[in-house]
Design an enzyme around this catalytic site. Structure first.
Site, PDB file in Angstrom:
ATOM      1  CB  SER A   1       1.114   1.088  -3.673  1.00  0.00           C
ATOM      2  OG  SER A   1      -0.636   1.305  -3.572  1.00  0.00           O
TER       3      SER A   1
ATOM      4  CE  LYS B   1      -7.417  18.928   5.945  1.00  0.00           C
ATOM      5  NZ  LYS B   1      -8.337  17.768   6.834  1.00  0.00           N
TER       6      LYS B   1
ATOM      7  CB  CYS C   1     -13.970   7.724   8.300  1.00  0.00           C
ATOM      8  SG  CYS C   1     -12.965   9.005   7.888  1.00  0.00           S
TER       9      CYS C   1
ATOM     10  CB  ALA D   1      -1.235  -7.617  -2.832  1.00  0.00           C
TER      11      ALA D   1
ATOM     12  CB  CYS E   1      -7.816  15.602  13.696  1.00  0.00           C
ATOM     13  SG  CYS E   1      -8.187  15.313  12.554  1.00  0.00           S
TER      14      CYS E   1
ATOM     15  N   GLY F   1       0.883  -0.829  -0.304  1.00  0.00           N
ATOM     16  CA  GLY F   1       0.093  -0.138  -0.050  1.00  0.00           C
ATOM     17  C   GLY F   1       0.941   1.322   0.109  1.00  0.00           C
ATOM     18  CB  ALA F   2       2.220   3.655  -1.675  1.00  0.00           C
ATOM     19  N   GLY F   3      -0.911   4.132   0.230  1.00  0.00           N
ATOM     20  CA  GLY F   3      -0.818   5.520   0.772  1.00  0.00           C
ATOM     21  C   GLY F   3      -0.506   6.593   1.231  1.00  0.00           C
TER      22      GLY F   3
ATOM     23  N   GLY G   1       0.243   6.243   4.877  1.00  0.00           N
ATOM     24  CA  GLY G   1       0.820   5.412   5.835  1.00  0.00           C
ATOM     25  C   GLY G   1       1.703   4.710   4.630  1.00  0.00           C
TER      26      GLY G   1
HETATM   27  C1  FAD Z   1     -12.061  12.106   2.805  1.00  0.00           C
HETATM   28  C2  FAD Z   1     -10.844  11.492   4.182  1.00  0.00           C
HETATM   29  C3  FAD Z   1      -9.792  13.335   4.373  1.00  0.00           C
HETATM   30  C4  FAD Z   1      -9.561  12.433   5.733  1.00  0.00           C
HETATM   31  N1  FAD Z   1      -8.804  13.502   6.062  1.00  0.00           N
HETATM   32  C5  FAD Z   1      -7.973  13.700   7.209  1.00  0.00           C
HETATM   33  C6  FAD Z   1      -7.216  14.748   7.310  1.00  0.00           C
HETATM   34  O1  FAD Z   1      -7.467  16.148   7.810  1.00  0.00           O
HETATM   35  N2  FAD Z   1      -6.703  14.498   8.692  1.00  0.00           N
HETATM   36  C7  FAD Z   1      -6.433  13.241   9.376  1.00  0.00           C
HETATM   37  O2  FAD Z   1      -5.465  12.982  10.406  1.00  0.00           O
HETATM   38  N3  FAD Z   1      -6.702  11.938   9.122  1.00  0.00           N
HETATM   39  C8  FAD Z   1      -7.649  12.058   7.438  1.00  0.00           C
HETATM   40  N4  FAD Z   1      -8.148  11.116   6.944  1.00  0.00           N
HETATM   41  C9  FAD Z   1      -8.305   9.844   7.639  1.00  0.00           C
HETATM   42  C10 FAD Z   1      -6.940   9.350   7.207  1.00  0.00           C
HETATM   43  O3  FAD Z   1      -5.960   9.732   7.195  1.00  0.00           O
HETATM   44  C11 FAD Z   1      -6.050   8.795   5.746  1.00  0.00           C
HETATM   45  O4  FAD Z   1      -7.662   8.019   5.347  1.00  0.00           O
HETATM   46  C12 FAD Z   1      -5.538   8.422   5.189  1.00  0.00           C
HETATM   47  O5  FAD Z   1      -5.450   8.572   3.884  1.00  0.00           O
HETATM   48  C13 FAD Z   1      -5.177   6.904   5.347  1.00  0.00           C
HETATM   49  O6  FAD Z   1      -3.815   6.210   5.417  1.00  0.00           O
HETATM   50  P1  FAD Z   1      -3.571   5.333   4.827  1.00  0.00           P
HETATM   51  O7  FAD Z   1      -2.472   4.144   4.525  1.00  0.00           O
HETATM   52  O8  FAD Z   1      -3.703   4.266   6.326  1.00  0.00           O
HETATM   53  O9  FAD Z   1      -5.344   4.222   3.835  1.00  0.00           O
HETATM   54  P2  FAD Z   1      -4.127   5.264   2.413  1.00  0.00           P
HETATM   55  O10 FAD Z   1      -4.169   6.422   2.037  1.00  0.00           O
HETATM   56  O11 FAD Z   1      -6.348   4.723   1.771  1.00  0.00           O
HETATM   57  O12 FAD Z   1      -3.830   4.333   1.239  1.00  0.00           O
HETATM   58  C14 FAD Z   1      -4.006   2.983   1.304  1.00  0.00           C
HETATM   59  C15 FAD Z   1      -3.053   2.361   0.048  1.00  0.00           C
HETATM   60  O13 FAD Z   1      -3.020   1.102  -0.557  1.00  0.00           O
HETATM   61  C16 FAD Z   1      -3.244   0.575  -1.694  1.00  0.00           C
HETATM   62  N5  FAD Z   1      -4.142  -0.880  -1.467  1.00  0.00           N
HETATM   63  C17 FAD Z   1      -5.554  -0.901  -1.416  1.00  0.00           C
HETATM   64  N6  FAD Z   1      -5.626  -2.338  -1.577  1.00  0.00           N
HETATM   65  C18 FAD Z   1      -4.169  -2.617  -2.223  1.00  0.00           C
HETATM   66  C19 FAD Z   1      -3.530  -4.213  -2.582  1.00  0.00           C
HETATM   67  N7  FAD Z   1      -4.671  -5.490  -3.014  1.00  0.00           N
HETATM   68  N8  FAD Z   1      -2.694  -4.225  -3.327  1.00  0.00           N
HETATM   69  C20 FAD Z   1      -2.009  -2.824  -3.000  1.00  0.00           C
HETATM   70  N9  FAD Z   1      -2.271  -2.062  -3.095  1.00  0.00           N
HETATM   71  C21 FAD Z   1      -2.981  -1.705  -2.019  1.00  0.00           C
HETATM   72  C22 FAD Z   1      -4.538   1.600  -2.310  1.00  0.00           C
HETATM   73  O14 FAD Z   1      -4.560   2.186  -3.756  1.00  0.00           O
HETATM   74  C23 FAD Z   1      -3.862   2.603  -1.126  1.00  0.00           C
HETATM   75  O15 FAD Z   1      -2.715   3.545  -2.397  1.00  0.00           O
HETATM   76  C24 FAD Z   1      -9.247  11.372   5.905  1.00  0.00           C
HETATM   77  C25 FAD Z   1      -9.449  10.611   5.328  1.00  0.00           C
HETATM   78  C26 FAD Z   1     -10.654  10.497   4.808  1.00  0.00           C
HETATM   79  C27 FAD Z   1     -11.782   9.221   3.533  1.00  0.00           C
END
Ligand code: FAD
Length: 428
Positions: free
Chosen positions: A38, A393, A164, A82, A358, A12-14, A16
């Site tokens: 990712s 922000k 959320c 994956a 936050c 995953g490259a979000g 986190g």
């Molecule tokens: C609209 C919105 C606004 C938010 N605003 C804030 C904020 O202002 N401040 C705050 O602290 N938090 C905020 N959040 C909460 C949180 O910080 C975010 O959701 C954040 O993006 C979570 O990070 P993550 O890495 O866990 O997941 P994500 O950022 O969702 O990343 C997951 C990654 O994994 C990849 N992936 C998934 N399945 C697979 C697979 N099978 N194989 C390979 N890759 C895969 C996806 O494509 C994606 O790139 C917000 C959430 C949302 C939905």
């Protein structure tokens, strides 16, 4: 484990996974090969999606192409999803048929969005918009433009099982600001529909006086609300809402009309981990101990939205705990240090604080909170509001995107600022 250099895969490259890749490489240097896997080669800054949905941002402004950045940091990058994680063999099956072996796996796949759990929910087969993914936000912007040509009622909120809530409040207030700018706010009755037991609960049983701050903001902006709401079904232009009492019984039903709606869905784990024995809970969230390690498969770690955290307490309608950006960074810090210790032959002892900072933006103001730790009872439980939150922000967006573009782990000035504020990422 292989005899040569250990291979660490970050899945995953979000928000986190990208930072975890940088941080782990920076902690381990040449002691390990780091691979990030990712789906797709772009990073999206999810917190800015609500701005994309009202055209305050272009998607290109919040997107970063990853291959060159990882290459510069000597991190392998595979832009294929994956299909399945196979912990028994220490392998990942990819969607293109390849199989990758790992010594350590860090799962950061974020959520699967459970639109299919409610008839009529979501931008794919339903009648409501979403800001969870940038593709959805782009679609929402088109729907919003159309709506503005023929204004009507708006419904914004979060359905049962959502974990959320901040972005739902943000989006309601951003819409209010944008409608006033377009001078059509007077033609748009707005309703906030939420599974939270009270306004400002946020899945956290409130932080400071988020209840008072957000209720007052909704009142000031003429947004009505329904709490303890369960949405059984959505039809074109009508949201069916059941208002549930303390005993879990339906005490009122509402058919709320809308010309435009954005509802946050329930989250669950992604298909690649769903049902994997010992790895996930029944909803597909990664089980982790205090060191972010899976209790069964000890070479697997979890971070971010994909991690299982129990709800803060019983609520009439199910409400999950949010995993916010800074909390995710505390998980990354613990994992990077624990991986280093394990590879050095020591025990993994580092625990993330799960502290939360936050910023919820309203376009012309906002609410900020600090929860230390995120789960009550807390040592610091502070919330405040003002125009400064919007500016903060915007600043945070610029800072985070710059950090991703330059491939930086935690820069020294961030460490310094956090030290000054007394906000720690690690317990030990
Ligand atoms: C609209 C919105 C606004 C938010 N605003 C804030 C904020 O202002 N401040 C705050 O602290 N938090 C905020 N959040 C909460 C949180 O910080 C975010 O959701 C954040 O993006 C979570 O990070 P993550 O890495 O866990 O997941 P994500 O950022 O969702 O990343 C997951 C990654 O994994 C990849 N992936 C998934 N399945 C697979 C697979 N099978 N194989 C390979 N890759 C895969 C996806 O494509 C994606 O790139 C917000 C959430 C949302 C939905």
């Amino acid at each position: 484990m292989s005899a040569e250099m250990p291979r660490i895969i970050v899945l995953g490259a979000g928000l986190g996974g990208v930072i975890a890749g940088f941080e782990i490489k920076s902690e381990l240097g040449s002691k390990a090969d780091v691979t990030v896997v990712s789906r797709g080669d772009k990073f999206h800054f999810v917190p800015s999606n609500p701005w994309v949905a009202v055209r305050w941002r272009d998607r290109s402004a919040i997107e970063v192409s990853l291959p060159k950045i990882f290459e510069k940091r000597h991190i392998e990058f595979i832009s294929v999803g994956a299909r399945k994680v196979r912990p028994a063999d220490n392998k990942l099956e990819l969607e293109d048929g390849r199989t990758l072996s790992y010594d350590y796996l860090v799962i950061a796949t974020g959520p699967d969005l459970a639109f299919d759990e409610i008839e009529g929910l979501g931008p794919l087969d339903g009648f409501t918009q979403s800001v969870c993914h940038v593709d959805h936000a782009v679609k929402a912007a088109e729907a919003f433009d159309k709506f503005c040509e023929k204004p009507g009622p708006i419904v914004v909120g979060a359905v049962q099982g959502a974990s959320c809530f901040g972005p739902a409040y943000e989006f309601a207030f951003i819409l209010d600001t944008e409608l006033r700018r377009r001078k059509i706010r007077d033609r748009v009755p707005m309703t906030f529909v939420t599974s939270e037991p009270y306004i400002g609960h946020l899945g956290l049983d409130g932080v400071g006086d988020t209840k008072g701050l957000l209720e007052s903001e909704l009142r000031n902006r003429h947004v009505k609300w329904i709490t303890n709401a369960r949405v059984p079904k959505i039809e074109s232009g009508v949201m069916h809402v059941e208002e549930v009492g303390e005993d879990g019984a339906v005490k009122a039903t509402h058919d709320v009309p809308f010309g435009f709606s954005m509802m946050l869905p329930g989250f669950r784990g992604v298909e690649a981990v769903m049902g994997v024995e010992g790895l996930v809970n029944p909803r597909g969230f990664i089980l982790v101990d205090k060191t972010q390690r899976n209790p069964t498969h000890r070479n697997i770690f979890g971070l971010g939205v994909c991690v299982a955290i129990p709800p803060v307490g019983k609520t009439p309608v199910p409400v999950g705990v949010p995993k916010t950006g800074f909390m995710i960074e505390t998980m990354i810090a613990a994992i990077a240090k624990n991986l280093k210790d394990l590879i050095d032959g020591k025990e993994a002892t580092h625990e993330a604080t799960w502290n939360a900072i936050c910023l919820a933006d309203f376009g012309d103001g906002g609410v900020a909170f600090v929860a230390q730790p995120q789960i009550p009872p807390r040592n610091v439980n502070w919330a405040s509001s003002g125009k400064w939150v919007h500016l903060a922000k915007v600043g945070f967006e610029k800072y985070f995107l710059k950090r991703v573009r330059s491939g930086q782990a935690t820069p020294y000035y961030e460490k310094l600022a956090l030290d000054v504020m007394g906000i720690a990422k690690l317990k030990s």
